[in-house]
Design a protein around this motif. Structure first.
Motif: not given
Length: 161
Positions: A76-87
């Protein structure tokens, strides 16, 4: 008889190959590229996973290691970070700003791209030192904001470039 309802998407599941909380679903899947396994992390309501990565083999070297709370929390932490970077990347592509010195003081010139599917455009605006907008014009989405283009726009009294 199917008992599926819209609320089923938010049901908490904790199975060896499927783990779901209120926001995220982790699904262990067969890796199509080799004999291994992968895990897909999908945000609730999204059709595509935000993250797909390799998953560890179990002790028998054939089946995947079961999901557990610690692994799920890390995913969850890794996937959330991926989304944050994409945004952040998308925001940086759509919103640019720079400072221009003028005889009347320093201005901030901003370019905000509106990615409309049918008619994309951008808004070029200027703000004074107090953050007050003093000019705004619509420009093509392809407009390139640079110190030169911003200075020229200011010198031309904010007329459409």
């Amino acid at each position: 008889m199917s008992t599926d309802s819209p609320d089923d998407e938010h049901t908490i599941i904790q199975e060896p190959r499927l783990w779901r909380d209120e926001r995220w679903t982790a699904t262990v899947i067969k890796n199509e590229d080799d004999d291994g396994w992968a895990v897909a992390m999908t945000l609730a309501g999204e059709a595509e996973p935000a993250l797909v990565g390799p998953w560890t083999m179990g002790r028998d070297k054939k089946n995947p290691k079961p999901l557990d709370a610690a692994a799920f929390n890390t995913l969850v932490k890794t996937a959330s970070e991926v989304l944050r970077r994409h945004e952040q990347q998308l925001h940086a592509q759509l919103h640019k700003s720079l400072k221009v010195d003028t005889p009347d003081g320093r201005l901030e010139v901003l370019l905000d791209i509106v990615p409309d599917e049918d008619n994309p455009y951008a808004l070029l605006s200027a703000r004074d030192e107090h953050g007050e907008q003093i000019a705004q014009v619509r420009v093509p989405a392809s407009f390139r904001l640079s110190e030169s283009s911003a200075s020229t726009w200011v010198e031309n009294e904010f007329r459409r470039p």
